[in-house]
Structure formats: structure tokens, C-alpha cells
Design a protein around this motif. Structure first.
Motif, PDB file in Angstrom:
ATOM      1  N   GLU A  78       0.782  -1.304   0.014  1.00  0.00           N
ATOM      2  CA  GLU A  78       0.140   0.059  -0.165  1.00  0.00           C
ATOM      3  C   GLU A  78       0.877   1.207   0.131  1.00  0.00           C
ATOM      4  OE1 GLU A  78      -3.383  -0.086   2.639  1.00  0.00           O
ATOM      5  OE2 GLU A  78      -3.200  -2.256   2.815  1.00  0.00           O
ATOM      6  N   TYR A  79       1.230   1.399  -1.090  1.00  0.00           N
ATOM      7  CA  TYR A  79       2.504   2.405  -1.235  1.00  0.00           C
ATOM      8  C   TYR A  79       2.164   3.892  -1.026  1.00  0.00           C
ATOM      9  CZ  TYR A  79       4.530  -1.679  -3.364  1.00  0.00           C
ATOM     10  OH  TYR A  79       5.315  -2.872  -3.506  1.00  0.00           O
ATOM     11  N   LEU A  80       0.905   4.396  -1.330  1.00  0.00           N
ATOM     12  CA  LEU A  80       0.399   5.529  -1.231  1.00  0.00           C
ATOM     13  C   LEU A  80       0.424   5.886   0.367  1.00  0.00           C
ATOM     14  CD1 LEU A  80      -1.818   6.269  -4.193  1.00  0.00           C
ATOM     15  CD2 LEU A  80       0.408   7.099  -3.887  1.00  0.00           C
ATOM     16  N   LYS A  81      -0.130   5.021   1.042  1.00  0.00           N
ATOM     17  CA  LYS A  81      -0.399   5.130   2.476  1.00  0.00           C
ATOM     18  C   LYS A  81       1.143   5.226   3.073  1.00  0.00           C
ATOM     19  CE  LYS A  81      -4.754   2.628   3.160  1.00  0.00           C
ATOM     20  NZ  LYS A  81      -5.487   1.617   3.772  1.00  0.00           N
ATOM     21  N   ALA A  82       1.937   4.400   2.659  1.00  0.00           N
ATOM     22  CA  ALA A  82       3.314   4.419   3.228  1.00  0.00           C
ATOM     23  C   ALA A  82       3.830   5.837   2.851  1.00  0.00           C
ATOM     24  CB  ALA A  82       4.093   3.489   2.651  1.00  0.00           C
ATOM     25  N   HIS A  90       8.835  13.052   7.978  1.00  0.00           N
ATOM     26  CA  HIS A  90      10.079  13.431   7.493  1.00  0.00           C
ATOM     27  C   HIS A  90      11.218  12.612   7.196  1.00  0.00           C
ATOM     28  CE1 HIS A  90       8.188  17.616   7.778  1.00  0.00           C
ATOM     29  NE2 HIS A  90       7.831  17.223   9.026  1.00  0.00           N
ATOM     30  N   ASN A  91      10.714  11.426   6.996  1.00  0.00           N
ATOM     31  CA  ASN A  91      11.821  10.271   6.696  1.00  0.00           C
ATOM     32  C   ASN A  91      12.159  10.117   5.279  1.00  0.00           C
ATOM     33  OD1 ASN A  91      13.105   7.618   6.616  1.00  0.00           O
ATOM     34  ND2 ASN A  91      11.725   6.743   8.089  1.00  0.00           N
ATOM     35  N   SER A  92      13.304  11.059   4.993  1.00  0.00           N
ATOM     36  CA  SER A  92      13.598  10.984   3.487  1.00  0.00           C
ATOM     37  C   SER A  92      14.307   9.802   3.180  1.00  0.00           C
ATOM     38  CB  SER A  92      14.589  12.344   3.368  1.00  0.00           C
ATOM     39  OG  SER A  92      15.700  12.310   3.979  1.00  0.00           O
ATOM     40  N   ARG A  93      15.117   9.096   4.095  1.00  0.00           N
ATOM     41  CA  ARG A  93      15.813   7.791   3.691  1.00  0.00           C
ATOM     42  C   ARG A  93      14.706   6.604   3.176  1.00  0.00           C
ATOM     43  NH1 ARG A  93      16.443   3.092   6.246  1.00  0.00           N
ATOM     44  NH2 ARG A  93      15.609   3.824   8.390  1.00  0.00           N
ATOM     45  N   LYS A  94      13.405   6.717   3.656  1.00  0.00           N
ATOM     46  CA  LYS A  94      12.482   5.926   3.096  1.00  0.00           C
ATOM     47  C   LYS A  94      11.573   6.354   2.109  1.00  0.00           C
ATOM     48  CE  LYS A  94      12.462   2.893   7.315  1.00  0.00           C
ATOM     49  NZ  LYS A  94      11.827   2.328   8.202  1.00  0.00           N
ATOM     50  N   LEU A  95      11.399   7.572   2.053  1.00  0.00           N
ATOM     51  CA  LEU A  95      10.522   8.642   1.185  1.00  0.00           C
ATOM     52  C   LEU A  95      11.019   8.470  -0.142  1.00  0.00           C
ATOM     53  CD1 LEU A  95       8.076  10.360   0.630  1.00  0.00           C
ATOM     54  CD2 LEU A  95       9.562  12.146   1.669  1.00  0.00           C
ATOM     55  N   ASN A  96      12.266   8.922  -0.265  1.00  0.00           N
ATOM     56  CA  ASN A  96      13.043   8.999  -1.533  1.00  0.00           C
ATOM     57  C   ASN A  96      13.011   7.885  -2.410  1.00  0.00           C
ATOM     58  OD1 ASN A  96      13.413  11.786  -0.908  1.00  0.00           O
ATOM     59  ND2 ASN A  96      15.440  11.418  -0.373  1.00  0.00           N
ATOM     60  N   PRO A  97      13.270   6.664  -1.991  1.00  0.00           N
ATOM     61  CA  PRO A  97      13.201   5.390  -2.774  1.00  0.00           C
ATOM     62  C   PRO A  97      11.755   5.103  -3.353  1.00  0.00           C
ATOM     63  CG  PRO A  97      14.451   4.919  -1.019  1.00  0.00           C
ATOM     64  CD  PRO A  97      14.066   6.633  -0.624  1.00  0.00           C
ATOM     65  N   LEU A  98      10.999   5.503  -2.493  1.00  0.00           N
ATOM     66  CA  LEU A  98       9.337   5.232  -2.577  1.00  0.00           C
ATOM     67  C   LEU A  98       8.990   6.250  -3.816  1.00  0.00           C
ATOM     68  CD1 LEU A  98       6.832   3.632  -2.529  1.00  0.00           C
ATOM     69  CD2 LEU A  98       6.383   4.979  -0.283  1.00  0.00           C
ATOM     70  N   VAL A  99       9.457   7.353  -3.591  1.00  0.00           N
ATOM     71  CA  VAL A  99       8.895   8.471  -4.578  1.00  0.00           C
ATOM     72  C   VAL A  99       9.720   7.898  -5.815  1.00  0.00           C
ATOM     73  CG1 VAL A  99       9.602  10.898  -5.383  1.00  0.00           C
ATOM     74  CG2 VAL A  99       8.786  10.408  -3.212  1.00  0.00           C
ATOM     75  N   GLU A 100      10.946   7.652  -6.011  1.00  0.00           N
ATOM     76  CA  GLU A 100      11.642   6.925  -7.329  1.00  0.00           C
ATOM     77  C   GLU A 100      10.792   5.661  -8.042  1.00  0.00           C
ATOM     78  OE1 GLU A 100      14.329   6.862 -10.152  1.00  0.00           O
ATOM     79  OE2 GLU A 100      14.268   8.201  -8.492  1.00  0.00           O
ATOM     80  N   LYS A 101      10.309   4.930  -7.022  1.00  0.00           N
ATOM     81  CA  LYS A 101       9.547   3.737  -7.522  1.00  0.00           C
ATOM     82  C   LYS A 101       8.328   4.192  -7.973  1.00  0.00           C
ATOM     83  CE  LYS A 101       8.104  -0.597  -5.894  1.00  0.00           C
ATOM     84  NZ  LYS A 101       8.010  -1.633  -4.487  1.00  0.00           N
ATOM     85  N   ILE A 102       7.522   5.119  -7.524  1.00  0.00           N
ATOM     86  CA  ILE A 102       6.169   5.563  -7.813  1.00  0.00           C
ATOM     87  C   ILE A 102       6.242   6.381  -9.244  1.00  0.00           C
ATOM     88  CG2 ILE A 102       4.351   7.091  -7.472  1.00  0.00           C
ATOM     89  CD1 ILE A 102       4.312   6.161  -4.710  1.00  0.00           C
ATOM     90  N   SER A 103       7.427   7.116  -9.312  1.00  0.00           N
ATOM     91  CA  SER A 103       7.738   7.812 -10.470  1.00  0.00           C
ATOM     92  C   SER A 103       8.042   7.091 -11.689  1.00  0.00           C
ATOM     93  CB  SER A 103       8.957   8.955 -10.103  1.00  0.00           C
ATOM     94  OG  SER A 103       8.849   9.846  -9.301  1.00  0.00           O
ATOM     95  N   GLU A 104       8.896   6.045 -11.416  1.00  0.00           N
ATOM     96  CA  GLU A 104       8.952   4.983 -12.434  1.00  0.00           C
ATOM     97  C   GLU A 104       7.604   4.385 -12.999  1.00  0.00           C
ATOM     98  OE1 GLU A 104      11.789   2.276 -10.939  1.00  0.00           O
ATOM     99  OE2 GLU A 104      13.439   4.048 -11.069  1.00  0.00           O
ATOM    100  N   ALA A 105       6.819   4.137 -12.307  1.00  0.00           N
ATOM    101  CA  ALA A 105       5.499   3.439 -12.673  1.00  0.00           C
ATOM    102  C   ALA A 105       4.836   4.470 -13.302  1.00  0.00           C
ATOM    103  CB  ALA A 105       4.672   2.976 -11.364  1.00  0.00           C
ATOM    104  N   VAL A 106       4.641   5.635 -12.814  1.00  0.00           N
ATOM    105  CA  VAL A 106       3.806   6.520 -13.581  1.00  0.00           C
ATOM    106  C   VAL A 106       4.510   6.687 -14.949  1.00  0.00           C
ATOM    107  CG1 VAL A 106       3.114   8.863 -13.596  1.00  0.00           C
ATOM    108  CG2 VAL A 106       2.789   7.604 -11.686  1.00  0.00           C
ATOM    109  N   SER A 107       5.628   6.893 -15.057  1.00  0.00           N
ATOM    110  CA  SER A 107       6.534   7.190 -16.429  1.00  0.00           C
ATOM    111  C   SER A 107       6.142   6.001 -17.217  1.00  0.00           C
ATOM    112  CB  SER A 107       8.009   7.208 -16.116  1.00  0.00           C
ATOM    113  OG  SER A 107       8.216   8.305 -15.428  1.00  0.00           O
ATOM    114  N   PHE A 108       6.121   4.807 -16.743  1.00  0.00           N
ATOM    115  CA  PHE A 108       5.948   3.445 -17.668  1.00  0.00           C
ATOM    116  C   PHE A 108       4.514   3.438 -18.119  1.00  0.00           C
ATOM    117  CE2 PHE A 108       4.286  -0.921 -17.921  1.00  0.00           C
ATOM    118  CZ  PHE A 108       5.220  -1.336 -18.808  1.00  0.00           C
ATOM    119  N   VAL A 109       3.612   3.801 -17.337  1.00  0.00           N
ATOM    120  CA  VAL A 109       2.148   3.849 -17.766  1.00  0.00           C
ATOM    121  C   VAL A 109       1.887   5.197 -18.903  1.00  0.00           C
ATOM    122  CG1 VAL A 109      -0.167   4.676 -17.100  1.00  0.00           C
ATOM    123  CG2 VAL A 109       1.272   3.178 -15.520  1.00  0.00           C
TER     124      VAL A 109
END
Length: 114
Positions: A78-82, A90-109
Motif C-alpha cells: 500500500e505504497y500511497l499510504k506508506a 520527514h523520513n527521507s531515507r524511506k521516502l525518496n526510494p518510494l518516490v523514485e519507484k512511484i515515479s518509474e511506475a507513472v512514467s511507464f504508464v
């Protein structure tokens, strides 16, 4: 294109954009009240009452509890909840990789809709 999406997502965080968040814990709680509430939330979290614990963590702004709840949602895919909880924590260590993953998925679509 990938960088553009990442910048758009970053710009929308904390606003009325993609994910509605609040970054202001209740201010009139004393430190003792926050400690008591966070202990209660930790107990609820450990009992599997995630929603109740999450509400308290958001109220107190307890970043560790918010991050642990975000981890719970990540394990459930449940990536959007996370994303919302990592943003609040303010947990950028966990936030940044998730933003990257979501960005890649949106780009693919977007690439495959042409």
C-alpha cells in the motif's frame, strides 16, 4: 521525463495535491500527554490495531511511529499510504526510494499510453 515526475510529486507533497497530509501535530499537548499517547499507540500497533495507532501517531507527530506504520503499509504493498506516513515523519531515507519507484511506475504508464 522521469525527473519531471519526481519534481511534480515532490512539489505536491504537503499540499492538497496527490496526497493530503497534515504536518502539524496538536500543539496544546504537553510532553507528558504525548508520551502517554505514544505509549498507547505503540500498544495498539503491537496488537495489530494499526488504524487507531496511526491516528494517534499523526496527532502527536511521533516520527518513529509514523515510519513504523509506513513500513507496515509498505509490506502490504500500500505504497500511497506508506508515502503519506513517511512524508509526515520527514523520513527521507524511506521516502525518496518510494518516490523514485512511484515515479518509474507513472512514467511507464505514460509511455505505454501512446
Amino acid at each position: 521525463m522521469k525527473e519531471d515526475l519526481k519534481n511534480i510529486i515532490r512539489a505536491k507533497q504537503g499540499s492538497q495535491g496527490f496526497i493530503k497530509v497534515t504536518d502539524l501535530p496538536v500543539e496544546n499537548l504537553s510532553d507528558a500527554q504525548k508520551v502517554m499517547l505514544n505509549r498507547k499507540a505503540n500498544t495498539l500497533f503491537n496488537e495489530g490495531k494499526i488504524n487507531e495507532a496511526e491516528r494517534i501517531f499523526i496527532t502527536t507527530g511521533y516520527s518513529d511511529g509514523l515510519s513504523r506504520t509506513g513500513d507496515f503499509y509498505m509490506k502490504k504493498n500500500e505504497y500511497l499510504k506508506a508515502l503519506r506516513l513517511y512524508t509526515l515523519a520527514h523520513n527521507s531515507r524511506k521516502l525518496n526510494p518510494l518516490v523514485e519507484k512511484i515515479s518509474e511506475a507513472v512514467s511507464f504508464v505514460l509511455k505505454n499510453q501512446r
